[in-house]
Write a protein that holds these residues in place. Structure first.
Motif, PDB file in Angstrom:
ATOM      1  N   ALA A  65       0.805  -1.220   0.000  1.00  0.00           N
ATOM      2  CA  ALA A  65       0.000   0.000   0.000  1.00  0.00           C
ATOM      3  C   ALA A  65       0.841   1.274   0.000  1.00  0.00           C
ATOM      4  N   VAL A  66       2.151   1.130  -0.121  1.00  0.00           N
ATOM      5  CA  VAL A  66       3.063   2.268   0.013  1.00  0.00           C
ATOM      6  C   VAL A  66       3.752   2.555  -1.319  1.00  0.00           C
ATOM      7  N   ARG A  67       3.863   3.844  -1.631  1.00  0.00           N
ATOM      8  CA  ARG A  67       4.569   4.265  -2.840  1.00  0.00           C
ATOM      9  C   ARG A  67       5.295   5.575  -2.550  1.00  0.00           C
ATOM     10  N   PRO A  68       6.284   5.898  -3.360  1.00  0.00           N
ATOM     11  CA  PRO A  68       6.992   7.163  -3.151  1.00  0.00           C
ATOM     12  C   PRO A  68       6.023   8.344  -3.293  1.00  0.00           C
ATOM     13  N   MET A  69       6.240   9.369  -2.516  1.00  0.00           N
ATOM     14  CA  MET A  69       5.451  10.590  -2.658  1.00  0.00           C
ATOM     15  C   MET A  69       5.996  11.337  -3.861  1.00  0.00           C
ATOM     16  N   ASP A  70       5.175  11.427  -4.896  1.00  0.00           N
ATOM     17  CA  ASP A  70       5.608  12.044  -6.149  1.00  0.00           C
ATOM     18  C   ASP A  70       4.808  13.310  -6.421  1.00  0.00           C
ATOM     19  N   PHE A  71       4.565  14.058  -5.397  1.00  0.00           N
ATOM     20  CA  PHE A  71       3.751  15.270  -5.469  1.00  0.00           C
ATOM     21  C   PHE A  71       4.243  16.239  -6.535  1.00  0.00           C
ATOM     22  N   THR A  72       5.538  16.342  -6.712  1.00  0.00           N
ATOM     23  CA  THR A  72       6.115  17.293  -7.658  1.00  0.00           C
ATOM     24  C   THR A  72       6.414  16.662  -9.016  1.00  0.00           C
ATOM     25  N   GLY A  73       6.034  15.401  -9.199  1.00  0.00           N
ATOM     26  CA  GLY A  73       6.326  14.703 -10.451  1.00  0.00           C
ATOM     27  C   GLY A  73       7.547  13.815 -10.348  1.00  0.00           C
ATOM     28  N   LYS A  74       8.301  13.961  -9.275  1.00  0.00           N
ATOM     29  CA  LYS A  74       9.421  13.055  -9.013  1.00  0.00           C
ATOM     30  C   LYS A  74       9.388  12.727  -7.518  1.00  0.00           C
ATOM     31  N   PRO A  75       9.862  11.549  -7.139  1.00  0.00           N
ATOM     32  CA  PRO A  75       9.798  11.140  -5.733  1.00  0.00           C
ATOM     33  C   PRO A  75      10.508  12.139  -4.820  1.00  0.00           C
ATOM     34  N   MET A  76       9.855  12.428  -3.702  1.00  0.00           N
ATOM     35  CA  MET A  76      10.443  13.325  -2.709  1.00  0.00           C
ATOM     36  C   MET A  76      11.174  12.500  -1.663  1.00  0.00           C
ATOM     37  N   LYS A  77      12.359  12.931  -1.319  1.00  0.00           N
ATOM     38  CA  LYS A  77      13.194  12.230  -0.350  1.00  0.00           C
ATOM     39  C   LYS A  77      12.486  12.141   1.000  1.00  0.00           C
ATOM     40  N   GLU A  78      12.476  10.937   1.557  1.00  0.00           N
ATOM     41  CA  GLU A  78      11.951  10.644   2.896  1.00  0.00           C
ATOM     42  C   GLU A  78      10.435  10.793   3.038  1.00  0.00           C
ATOM     43  N   PHE A  79       9.707  10.882   1.935  1.00  0.00           N
ATOM     44  CA  PHE A  79       8.247  10.969   1.977  1.00  0.00           C
ATOM     45  C   PHE A  79       7.633   9.777   1.253  1.00  0.00           C
ATOM     46  N   VAL A  80       6.554   9.246   1.800  1.00  0.00           N
ATOM     47  CA  VAL A  80       5.788   8.204   1.112  1.00  0.00           C
ATOM     48  C   VAL A  80       4.303   8.530   1.187  1.00  0.00           C
ATOM     49  N   PHE A  81       3.566   7.972   0.254  1.00  0.00           N
ATOM     50  CA  PHE A  81       2.121   7.955   0.292  1.00  0.00           C
ATOM     51  C   PHE A  81       1.701   6.548   0.695  1.00  0.00           C
TER      52      PHE A  81
END
Length: 111
Positions: A65-81
């Motif tokens: 259920a976990v994926r990289p946080m890609d809020f800006t279009g690229k994965p953000m360091k140390e953040f997950v969704f």
């Protein structure tokens, strides 16, 4: 703001059981909860947003259920969704809160 209000109610209720004090702040188009100025956890749309220590990130990203946080279009360091399946139970939600809090406390020690 685009976030699940039921999820934010659950987060607030869970945070109230922790001895630490958290601040609510609108961030990333959702709501984030900060410990002593450091982001720990939040809600964006239907997802839980969690800040995780670099040393733990690969372990957590391996979960379904976990994926990289890609809020800006690229994965953000140390953040997950985390999708809904990953925070269905209160125990699961508490787990993510504890990870986010551990990250914040670690960052505070570094300063």
């Amino acid at each position: 703001m685009a976030y699940n209000e039921e999820l934010t109610k659950r987060i607030k209720a869970a945070l109230s059981l922790f001895p630490e004090t958290f601040e609510e702040k609108k961030m990333f188009g959702g709501v984030a909860y900060l410990y002593r100025g450091k982001m720990t956890i939040g809600a964006i749309n239907e997802d839980l947003m969690v800040r995780i220590l670099t040393s733990d990130i690969e372990i957590e990203l391996a979960k379904p259920a976990v994926r990289p946080m890609d809020f800006t279009g690229k994965p953000m360091k140390e953040f997950v969704f985390v999708s809904k399946a990953g925070y269905e139970t209160e125990a699961q939600l508490d787990y993510w809160i504890a990870l986010g809090l551990a990250h914040a406390k670690h960052k505070l020690k570094e300063n």
